[in-house]
Design a protein around this motif. Structure first.
Motif, PDB file in Angstrom:
ATOM      1  N   GLU A   6       0.839  -1.205   0.000  1.00 18.63           N
ATOM      2  CA  GLU A   6       0.000   0.000   0.000  1.00 18.63           C
ATOM      3  C   GLU A   6       0.871   1.252   0.000  1.00 18.63           C
ATOM      4  O   GLU A   6       2.017   1.218   0.452  1.00 18.63           O
ATOM      5  CB  GLU A   6      -0.908   0.062   1.237  1.00 18.63           C
ATOM      6  CG  GLU A   6      -1.803  -1.117   1.472  1.00 18.63           C
ATOM      7  CD  GLU A   6      -1.333  -1.977   2.615  1.00 18.63           C
ATOM      8  OE1 GLU A   6      -2.171  -2.672   3.237  1.00 18.63           O
ATOM      9  OE2 GLU A   6      -0.110  -1.971   2.890  1.00 18.63           O
ATOM     10  N   ARG A  19      -5.439   9.926  -1.469  1.00 15.32           N
ATOM     11  CA  ARG A  19      -5.618   8.798  -2.388  1.00 15.32           C
ATOM     12  C   ARG A  19      -4.682   7.683  -1.961  1.00 15.32           C
ATOM     13  O   ARG A  19      -3.464   7.874  -1.914  1.00 15.32           O
ATOM     14  CB  ARG A  19      -5.335   9.208  -3.829  1.00 15.32           C
ATOM     15  CG  ARG A  19      -5.605   8.119  -4.857  1.00 15.32           C
ATOM     16  CD  ARG A  19      -5.332   8.643  -6.261  1.00 15.32           C
ATOM     17  NE  ARG A  19      -5.562   7.649  -7.289  1.00 15.32           N
ATOM     18  CZ  ARG A  19      -6.739   7.453  -7.878  1.00 15.32           C
ATOM     19  NH1 ARG A  19      -7.774   8.178  -7.530  1.00 15.32           N
ATOM     20  NH2 ARG A  19      -6.878   6.531  -8.825  1.00 15.32           N
ATOM     21  N   SER A  21      -3.225   3.825  -2.693  1.00 16.58           N
ATOM     22  CA  SER A  21      -3.032   2.859  -3.773  1.00 16.58           C
ATOM     23  C   SER A  21      -2.508   1.558  -3.204  1.00 16.58           C
ATOM     24  O   SER A  21      -1.825   1.540  -2.173  1.00 16.58           O
ATOM     25  CB  SER A  21      -2.055   3.402  -4.808  1.00 16.58           C
ATOM     26  OG  SER A  21      -2.600   4.500  -5.489  1.00 16.58           O
ATOM     27  N   THR A  79      -3.720  -3.197  -9.483  1.00 18.21           N
ATOM     28  CA  THR A  79      -3.658  -2.066  -8.568  1.00 18.21           C
ATOM     29  C   THR A  79      -5.057  -1.540  -8.304  1.00 18.21           C
ATOM     30  O   THR A  79      -5.847  -1.382  -9.247  1.00 18.21           O
ATOM     31  CB  THR A  79      -2.789  -0.938  -9.161  1.00 18.21           C
ATOM     32  OG1 THR A  79      -1.450  -1.412  -9.302  1.00 18.21           O
ATOM     33  CG2 THR A  79      -2.790   0.283  -8.263  1.00 18.21           C
ATOM     34  N   SER A  81      -7.214   1.605  -6.082  1.00 17.74           N
ATOM     35  CA  SER A  81      -7.050   2.895  -5.432  1.00 17.74           C
ATOM     36  C   SER A  81      -8.298   3.226  -4.628  1.00 17.74           C
ATOM     37  O   SER A  81      -9.395   2.780  -4.956  1.00 17.74           O
ATOM     38  CB  SER A  81      -6.805   3.992  -6.473  1.00 17.74           C
ATOM     39  OG  SER A  81      -5.601   3.757  -7.170  1.00 17.74           O
ATOM     40  N   GLN A  83      -9.934   6.722  -3.405  1.00 11.14           N
ATOM     41  CA  GLN A  83      -9.944   8.179  -3.365  1.00 11.14           C
ATOM     42  C   GLN A  83     -10.852   8.603  -2.225  1.00 11.14           C
ATOM     43  O   GLN A  83     -12.053   8.326  -2.246  1.00 11.14           O
ATOM     44  CB  GLN A  83     -10.434   8.749  -4.686  1.00 11.14           C
ATOM     45  CG  GLN A  83     -10.496  10.267  -4.724  1.00 11.14           C
ATOM     46  CD  GLN A  83      -9.118  10.898  -4.642  1.00 11.14           C
ATOM     47  OE1 GLN A  83      -8.178  10.482  -5.315  1.00 11.14           O
ATOM     48  NE2 GLN A  83      -8.985  11.919  -3.805  1.00 11.14           N
TER      49      GLN A  83
END
Length: 114
Positions: A6, A19, A21, A79, A81, A83
């Protein structure tokens, strides 16, 4: 073996955005589910949101993050994400990424404070 990493945590003021990821590598599958969980000290880890490679999204306690958090996936790179916007002090936690069923990342601290 799947390795999960992470990034993107940190300190932000109330009302701000971050954000996160998460990338999975190693013996990954083209069909997968990944998700974000969060955990406060002394409490159980709880689901924030998960997403499948097909784009299906599930939120945990919807009241907590509805309209504020958006989860997305980049299948080519394994991946995902998260937000996060309109952050509140109550969002302060360690956020963990999970490559289902049981490959966890090390966690990233999110602190919302003025």
């Amino acid at each position: 073996q799947v390795h999960v990493v992470e990034s993107g945590g940190g300190l932000v003021q109330p009302g701000g955005s971050l954000r996160l990821s998460c990338t999975a590598s190693g013996t990954t599958m083209s069909i997968y589910t990944m998700g974000w969980f969060r955990q406060a000290p002394g409490k159980q880890r709880e689901l924030v949101a998960s997403i499948t490679s097909g784009g299906s999204i599930k939120f945990g306690n919807i009241g907590l993050v509805k309209g504020r958090f958006i989860i997305s996936a980049d299948n080519a790179n394994h991946t995902i994400s998260l937000q996060m916007s309109s952050l509140e002090p109550e969002d302060t936690d360690v956020y963990y990424c999970l490559y289902f069923p049981d490959h966890w990342g090390q966690g990233t601290q999110v602190t919302v404070s003025s």
